[in-house]
Design an enzyme around this catalytic site. Structure first.
Site, PDB file in Angstrom:
ATOM      1  N   THR A 121      -5.918   2.558  -7.138  1.00 23.61           N
ATOM      2  CA  THR A 121      -7.193   2.459  -6.436  1.00 23.61           C
ATOM      3  C   THR A 121      -8.082   3.605  -6.898  1.00 23.61           C
ATOM      4  O   THR A 121      -7.746   4.779  -6.708  1.00 23.61           O
ATOM      5  CB  THR A 121      -6.991   2.496  -4.916  1.00 23.61           C
ATOM      6  OG1 THR A 121      -6.271   1.320  -4.530  1.00 23.61           O
ATOM      7  CG2 THR A 121      -8.323   2.516  -4.186  1.00 23.61           C
ATOM      8  N   TYR A 165      -2.620   5.854  -4.929  1.00 18.90           N
ATOM      9  CA  TYR A 165      -3.688   6.844  -5.083  1.00 18.90           C
ATOM     10  C   TYR A 165      -3.099   8.024  -5.839  1.00 18.90           C
ATOM     11  O   TYR A 165      -1.878   8.215  -5.860  1.00 18.90           O
ATOM     12  CB  TYR A 165      -4.195   7.343  -3.737  1.00 18.90           C
ATOM     13  CG  TYR A 165      -4.975   6.345  -2.921  1.00 18.90           C
ATOM     14  CD1 TYR A 165      -6.362   6.281  -3.005  1.00 18.90           C
ATOM     15  CD2 TYR A 165      -4.328   5.472  -2.048  1.00 18.90           C
ATOM     16  CE1 TYR A 165      -7.084   5.377  -2.244  1.00 18.90           C
ATOM     17  CE2 TYR A 165      -5.038   4.565  -1.285  1.00 18.90           C
ATOM     18  CZ  TYR A 165      -6.410   4.523  -1.385  1.00 18.90           C
ATOM     19  OH  TYR A 165      -7.109   3.624  -0.632  1.00 18.90           O
ATOM     20  N   SER A 176       0.822  -1.208   0.000  1.00 15.28           N
ATOM     21  CA  SER A 176       0.000   0.000   0.000  1.00 15.28           C
ATOM     22  C   SER A 176       0.857   1.259   0.000  1.00 15.28           C
ATOM     23  O   SER A 176       1.932   1.305   0.592  1.00 15.28           O
ATOM     24  CB  SER A 176      -0.906  -0.002   1.238  1.00 15.28           C
ATOM     25  OG  SER A 176      -1.564   1.237   1.378  1.00 15.28           O
ATOM     26  N   LYS A 214      -8.204  -0.848  -9.555  1.00 15.88           N
ATOM     27  CA  LYS A 214      -8.870  -1.502  -8.431  1.00 15.88           C
ATOM     28  C   LYS A 214     -10.099  -0.686  -8.021  1.00 15.88           C
ATOM     29  O   LYS A 214     -10.002   0.524  -7.807  1.00 15.88           O
ATOM     30  CB  LYS A 214      -7.901  -1.614  -7.251  1.00 15.88           C
ATOM     31  CG  LYS A 214      -8.466  -2.287  -6.006  1.00 15.88           C
ATOM     32  CD  LYS A 214      -7.358  -2.449  -4.968  1.00 15.88           C
ATOM     33  CE  LYS A 214      -7.855  -3.113  -3.692  1.00 15.88           C
ATOM     34  NZ  LYS A 214      -8.656  -2.170  -2.868  1.00 15.88           N
ATOM     35  N   HIS A 271     -13.435  -2.007  -1.974  1.00 10.14           N
ATOM     36  CA  HIS A 271     -12.539  -1.442  -0.957  1.00 10.14           C
ATOM     37  C   HIS A 271     -12.779  -2.084   0.415  1.00 10.14           C
ATOM     38  O   HIS A 271     -12.748  -1.424   1.445  1.00 10.14           O
ATOM     39  CB  HIS A 271     -12.742   0.076  -0.866  1.00 10.14           C
ATOM     40  CG  HIS A 271     -11.515   0.834  -0.457  1.00 10.14           C
ATOM     41  ND1 HIS A 271     -10.799   1.612  -1.335  1.00 10.14           N
ATOM     42  CD2 HIS A 271     -10.867   0.935   0.729  1.00 10.14           C
ATOM     43  CE1 HIS A 271      -9.779   2.167  -0.702  1.00 10.14           C
ATOM     44  NE2 HIS A 271      -9.792   1.771   0.553  1.00 10.14           N
TER      45      HIS A 271
END
Length: 364
Positions: A157, A131, A108, A229, A253
């Site tokens: 994402t 992100y 992440s 995603k 999510h």
């Protein structure tokens, strides 16, 4: 002495006992009424497996490939943030467990260990989850760092223009876990007296204007394959094809964004049909058993991603706990395949499952 867990769900209770309430709620909670959180798991329960008998299953091979990278099983670790809240070694312990199990890990952006530390901790295939920030230079820098550190793909994402309303975090006044990837780049301290500091941080940092045309920009700054995603509809799957991404992850999510969005397994087949095999489709959300993995594969997923169970294993028993979670799921999948009469992942077909929709059609 507590009994050793016999399935991944039992790690959740061990994690609850081990973690401060704020951190457990952060990992375990979903958005608003938590309807989708429950549905992600329960929707799997409504799918039956239709076994074939008198098949020679003396040899079972659960290995597969994801984006061309060979892996021991059709599962990988989903991108989740703040592993140091669960264990002092954080993402490094998770990465070592993934490497030991020959499993791909998605790291992440909100890792509590810098991505370079995670990359150097062991030799394994890793993807980087991203992100898009209001400061695009920060986004570009993170992508370049991931490339230099040997990450093999970028997972964008796409379902978080704003953070979902996670009421447990609001009540607990959840503090955003330190994002070590931003060290020396930008302050992640956000002052607020209105509940979750995590939500305030996301509002201050994330770019809510991101749209499909920005995939062109992202492709211009990296040669790595890009996966999207957060896709839940055939319409968005077709758009993903049109902008030229390398894969889709069907995800809500972990039910932490829009409550009452569908359980991921319930829409997987529609997304798979929309892309017509042109790019791989993965799934996350609600996977707790080897039978869940089998069902997802039968409905067209190339692999599944595991989030909360990994965090609970890490909180309960560190690196060993993550290994046990991964190996439990692999062992259950192997047994499910044997009992269903399938010797390889490619042998699992749509004819091996019956969904609620199938049952309704039979009644017409």
């Amino acid at each position: 002495m507590a009994a050793e867990p016999v399935n991944v769900t039992e790690f959740q209770e061990l994690a609850r006992q081990a973690l401060p309430k704020m951190y457990y709620d952060y990992y375990a909670g979903g958005a608003e009424d938590q309807y989708t959180l429950k549905e992600n798991v329960e929707a799997f329960h409504r799918i039956n497996i239709l076994p074939r008998v008198l098949v020679d299953v003396s040899k079972i091979d659960i290995s597969t490939s994801i984006l061309g990278y060979r892996t021991s099983a059709p599962l990988m670790i989903a991108p989740t943030g703040g592993h140091k809240l669960a264990h002092p070694e954080g993402e490094v312990a998770t990465a070592r467990a993934a490497a030991a199990c020959d499993t791909i890990m998605a790291v992440s952006f909100s890792s509590s260990r810098p991505l370079e530390e995670v990359a150097s901790s062991c030799n394994a295939i890793r993807f980087f989850q991203l992100y898009v920030y209001k400061r695009r230079d920060i986004t570009a820098l993170l992508v370049r760092r991931a490339e230099r550190s040997g990450f093999k793909a970028v997972i964008l994402t796409a379902d978080t223009p704003r953070l979902g309303r996670r009421e447990a975090d609001i009540k607990n006044k959840m503090i955003a876990p330190p994002v070590r990837n931003f060290d020396g780049l930008i302050s992640t301290d956000v002052v607020t007296d209105k509940g979750s500091k995590l939500a305030a941080y996301a509002s201050a940092m994330l770019d809510a204007s991101v749209c499909w045309k920005d995939i062109t920009w992202l492709k211009s700054i990296t040669n790595l394959p890009i996966l999207i995603k957060g896709v839940l509809t055939p319409e968005d799957a077709i758009k993903a094809l049109e902008v030229g991404v390398s894969g889709i992850i069907v995800s809500n999510h972990g039910a932490r964004q829009l409550d009452y969005s569908p359980a991921t397994i319930s829409v997987l087949e529609e997304v798979v049909e929309a892309v017509q095999g042109k790019i791989p489709v993965l799934l996350d959300g609600g996977v707790r058993r080897g039978t869940d993995i089998f069902k997802a594969l039968a409905l067209g997923a190339q692999a599944v991603m595991i989030g909360r169970p990994v965090l609970f294993g890490l909180a309960a028993k560190g690196e060993y706990g993550v290994k046990r979670v991964i190996n439990m799921l692999k062992e259950e999948l192997e047994l499910s395949m044997a009992l269903a009469g399938t010797c390889t992942v490619k042998d699992i077909t749509r004819g091996h499952v019956r969904t609620q929709h199938d049952r309704l059609l039979c009644k017409i």
